[in-house]
Design an enzyme around this catalytic site. Structure first.
Site, PDB file in Angstrom:
ATOM      1  N   GLU A  40       0.887  -1.161   0.000  1.00 17.37           N
ATOM      2  CA  GLU A  40       0.000   0.000   0.000  1.00 17.37           C
ATOM      3  C   GLU A  40       0.915   1.198   0.000  1.00 17.37           C
ATOM      4  OE1 GLU A  40      -3.008   0.207   3.115  1.00 17.37           O
ATOM      5  OE2 GLU A  40      -2.970   2.360   2.767  1.00 17.37           O
ATOM      6  N   CYS A  78      -4.280   7.108   4.992  1.00 14.34           N
ATOM      7  CA  CYS A  78      -4.048   6.649   3.620  1.00 14.34           C
ATOM      8  C   CYS A  78      -5.203   7.076   2.724  1.00 14.34           C
ATOM      9  CB  CYS A  78      -3.917   5.133   3.537  1.00 14.34           C
ATOM     10  SG  CYS A  78      -3.860   4.283   5.108  1.00 14.34           S
TER      11      CYS A  78
END
Lengths: 525, 525
Positions: free
Chosen positions: B257, B294
């Site tokens: 990620e 995020c």
């Protein structure tokens, strides 16, 4: 002689390239007359843009539309099966009736129809609904897919008719096929039928496109192009790794099937019990189709002893006496010879065959090599060199612990098989060996050769690197194979009427299974 | 001052390395006293060997054993929650009660317990049985997993307690955690509890191991080591891509990620209808946690006009008046500043904030930038630079077609949100825009900011590159997240008593769903 056109954007178009190539007749080693183009980058880019437009147009289309195409296409292939088998036989030397028309063509249309059924039914999308949070998710199409087909299955793995093609279309994607240079005319016939099927079922004409060949650098540009979704590749390891590097660099999924030596372990009890039968079964599997299967048994590990000697003698006799088949092409003949040379350099000895030739056209003697377990363990990498074709390496191990150590040293393979006594006397050693083999293979077999790859929902035609590029995925086995050409798409707080049908409260019909609050269901939410 | 030991093979061991590092207190920008080691390669290799031994030992263990560990571990974390929150607050400046103890810690133990339930129940394995061919398959453990945790979730994404950790264990793998250098003491406490939980539940002591830091080259050796199964990485894009290159080269799955700007599209009707509310909702989401999520909304695309001006004015006011939070560390402060500089270089103008500082310790003013749509489309790559933190870019588009073109130009993101009129007046433009956004995001939202990532079976915390490394997988959402740390294992013609329990005819119990001949079932075959 004119050069065959390529299929771009729904049109058979003269290639803008100037380079051409010809396939060969493997039986005579003579070139076949037709000229096919090497596509330059501009032409490939056109195909990418047309595919991207098609993908855009098809966004949100129900699976039933893709199913209709796949079924129509399968019917059209059936109607032209005679010509396909004749053409493929000329280009590959694979037996026309027994193999091509009799087995591979029905397998191919079966795959297309199973993919159609899966696309229509929709369970492959794993539609998941969490009612507490109103979050919903499913797998959806990933975008244009390029499929590179291999040489050894001109129908069932062809870039424009095989398993990757069927899976990519079932997921809702357009496909750019890169035909294999060894059977371009076969591929052309498929493309003609695919285009007609697309037109007859109101699909975008760029649903299916075809180029025959491009240079390596353009292949790398293709698989890494921003407009592309993913790649399916089955073929030689070196070319596959070159494409993988390009795709990986930009995070484009690439699914590869590269190489596999498919080890066979024969336990002591089995060897004692049915040594001659095993020799026959193994030789049959290894020499079938001149050994040109991805799941061909390239290594057999046996416990040393009298039974092993008897097995070796029997197999040697069979390899020496069996007819030498024709290989798919000059490249296969060369790489088989160099694979055998690498095995010899790593310490193996030839005990049958060993020389190029011996059959019609491109061929190589049925070849058997032998090495002892200690030597294998001293250079496991070298002695796992693939010699694709009618060739195998016998490894004679001291005992079950050495067999286990050999299993531990395995690279990733598509398959691994363990032969055991039909009674229970191998059970203990089976457990030890199976535990060692399991992590290295996609499919574990008992008392069965790996060369048959059934089209089954539970099939795994995959495995750890370097057999494939990722051990979660399979290239055969619907619905799992479809996931490769999808992406996970989640819907959070989306108004009900804007959700895909598969994720709305009302069941979309057709028997689709959905995972609703952790329970698989075929009902409304 | 002594250096903290590392956890290798079940023992807290003095590191053999000579280099050390200290975390900082972000609020004071002063180093914290504890010394932690930079692990040299030999030590990492020891951990790999110990993990490989543990993986071997655990082969075939039922999910219930891993569930027992995960539950015991969750209980032990709960019992030490006060100390964890205090420590993490010191190392990250995240609010102790509201965020760390109140939200993130319960989320973390909830994830561990959900993973335990999934491991015990077993449906995640997708046990598939084809009775006609007697081929059976399921997902099984992939081998030792290394998890690199990020800086921004010291609990919920920590390498030794977060979602990747829970998924890797639930799949049946040992984990080597690489703690994040910004919160080593927090990580140490987790590791102490993880080890105790492993010992109390009779797991191999090397089930969980911990190193705090290693150099980049050793990180690359770790993720590509032949004995390793897979990698989970959440963090900066550059370091992630370096690891990805090493892992890709040898075909080791690596789940990343990396970065995401999480675009928000505001449709004309929504902007007209509730401009002030949207400004408040957006500013709240963007500045929450000092923007260090995020899924922080880093780009807002609006149609030009009076309402847009009103929105901009309102958001500007809020960004100017809101308190400036403390950032997680010096690195975050630097990369935010350089991200803002890159956006300016690409043509965006600062309309609020823009300077480093403004809060306690590491901080940067709440920053808003603006650019028009045409300029965005002239350099979409530059204007998609992530400036991780309390910062966002407003893009003022001419009309809905320009908004769609902007959507078409998006890189891969974790999320994308579309705000629309609560009536139906945005429905037509919604369809156009949603179709363009959908392929670029893992999670599509309506009328909702992306910053909440619910732990839901339908969650996708994933998306196309560069948001993650592969768009099929999610890092949050059980059971799907578990698949990442598995491999597909097929059993062909295996004698019934040698099959894993989950694949035997008799149902293994516990409510597991199996796909039997295409039908999901909880019954015997």
């Amino acid at each position: 002689m004119t050069t065959h056109p390529v299929l771009i954007g729904g049109e058979w178009t003269a290639s803008t390239g100037t380079e051409t190539f010809q396939a060969s007749n493997p039986t005579t080693a003579e070139p076949l007359p037709d000229l096919f183009p090497v596509s330059p980058w501009g032409e490939i880019e056109q195909a990418i843009h047309a595919a991207a437009e098609a993908a855009k147009l098809m966004r949100g289309w129900p699976g039933a539309r893709f199913a209709a195409f796949l079924e129509k296409y399968a019917d059209r292939i059936d109607a032209r099966s005679e010509e396909l088998a004749t053409t493929a036989n000329l280009e590959t030397a694979l037996p026309k009736d027994g193999r091509l028309a009799g087995i591979e063509l029905p397998r191919t249309t079966n795959q297309l129809r199973l993919a159609a059924a899966a696309a229509r039914e929709g369970t492959w999308t794993t539609a998941t609904i969490d009612t507490a949070t109103n979050i919903r998710a499913m797998y959806g199409p990933i975008g244009p897919v390029v499929v590179f087909g291999p040489n050894n299955f001109p129908f069932a793995f062809n870039g424009i008719s095989g398993g990757d093609f069927a899976a990519a279309i079932a997921a809702g994607n357009p496909v750019i096929a890169k035909g294999h240079s060894s059977h371009p005319n076969t591929t052309r016939i498929f493309a003609e039928e695919a285009l007609q099927a697309a037109l007859e079922t109101d699909m975008p004409p760029a649903l299916v496109q075809l180029i025959y060949r491009c240079d390596h650098a353009d292949g790398a540009k293709l698989v890494s192009h921003p407009m592309m979704g993913a790649t399916g590749y089955t073929g030689a390891r070196s070319a596959g790794l070159y494409l993988k590097e390009a795709a990986d660099k930009v995070g484009k999924p690439i699914y590869l099937e590269l190489s596999s030596i498919n080890p066979i372990f024969v336990l002591p009890g089995a060897l004692e019990e049915r040594c001659q039968d095993l020799a026959e079964e193994f030789a049959g599997s290894c020499l079938m189709g001149t050994g040109q299967f991805c799941t061909n048994p390239g290594v057999v590990v046996l416990p040393a002893g009298e039974a092993a000697e008897e097995f070796i003698a029997a197999v040697t006799e069979k390899f020496n006496s069996a007819p030498v088949g024709t290989l798919l092409g000059e490249g296969v003949q060369h790489s088989m010879a160099s694979g055998i040379f690498a095995l010899q350099s790593a310490g193996a000895h030839v005990i049958a065959g060993g020389e190029s030739g011996g059959g019609s056209g491109y061929s190589h003697q049925n070849t058997l090599l032998k090495v002892d377990g200690a030597k294998f363990l001293a250079d496991p990498e070298g002695l796992q060199t693939e010699a694709f074709g009618n060739c195998s390496l016998l490894v004679i191990a001291e005992d079950i612990d050495e067999m286990t150590a050999i299993a531990d040293s395995l690279e990733g393979n598509l398959t691994g098989a363990i032969y055991s006594d039909t009674g229970g006397c191998d059970d203990d050693v089976y457990d030890q060996l199976a535990a060692a083999v399991r992590p290295h293979v996609g499919r574990l077999l008992n008392d069965k050769m790996p060369t048959g790859v059934a089209v089954s929902s539970a099939m795994n035609h995959g495995g750890p690197f370097p057999a494939t590029g990722h051990p979660v995925f399979t290239a055969v086995g619907i619905p799992a194979s479809i996931h490769r050409f999808s992406m996970l798409q989640c819907y959070d707080n989306i108004r009900p009427h804007r959700l895909p049908l598969a994720l709305q409260d009302q069941h979309p019909g057709g028997g689709m299974w959905r995972l609703v609050d952790g329970t698989w269901s075929q009902a409304d939410v």
